[in-house]
Design a protein around this motif. Sequence first.
Motif: not given
Length: 186
Positions: A53-69
Motif C-alpha cells: 500500500l505504501t508503494r502504491a500510494l507513493t507511485n500515485s503521488g502521495f508522500k508517505v512518511i512516518p510522522d505525517a499529519p
Amino acid sequence: MEYCLRPATSLLILFITGLLTACGFHLRGQMDIHSDLATLSVTGTDISYVRQLTRALTNSGFKVIPDAPYRLNVLNVSQKTNSRNQATEGYYEIGLEIKVTYQLATEDNLPLFAPVTLTAERDVSENKNLVNASSSENSIVYQELRENLLSQITRKIAAIPNDQLQLEVAKSRKMAQQKQQHKESE
C-alpha cells in the motif's frame, strides 16, 4: 543514412494520436492530489500489505512518511477460499476472496471516518489432477485481487475533499474533548 517520414505516415500518426486523446486515453502516471492527505503515514499488522500500500500510494503521488499529519491504518487483511460446487470430471469451482479493512485517522490516532471494508473476489476453475498448476494460478489471482484493492484504496483516499477532511477532523477532536470532559466529571 537519413530516414524521413512520408507525409502520409505523419498524418496517420497524428490521426491515431488524436483518436487516442479524444477517447480519454493517457499513459499511467501520478494522480493530481490537491488534498491535505497528500502526506500521510501507513500502519497495520499485515506488514506485506502495508508495504504494498505504501508503494502504491507513493507511485500515485502521495508522500508517505512516518510522522505525517494523517495516518492510514490497515486494520485487517484476510483472504479465504470458498468451495463453489462439486467436482465433475476432475474440475471444480472455488471462490477466492480478499477483504481489507482500513481507517483514516489523525496523527494522534483520532479516527476520522468509520472503518471501511473493501472486498475483491473471483471464481476459479481447478483441476484436481493438476494441484501445482492450480496453486500457482490461485497465487496469481490473489495477487491481482490485492492489487485491485490497493488501487481502490488509493483512489478513495485521493478523492476525499479538503473541506470534508477538515470537518471530520473538527468532529473527531470535539468528540475526544467531550469524552475527556465526561471522564473528568465522573
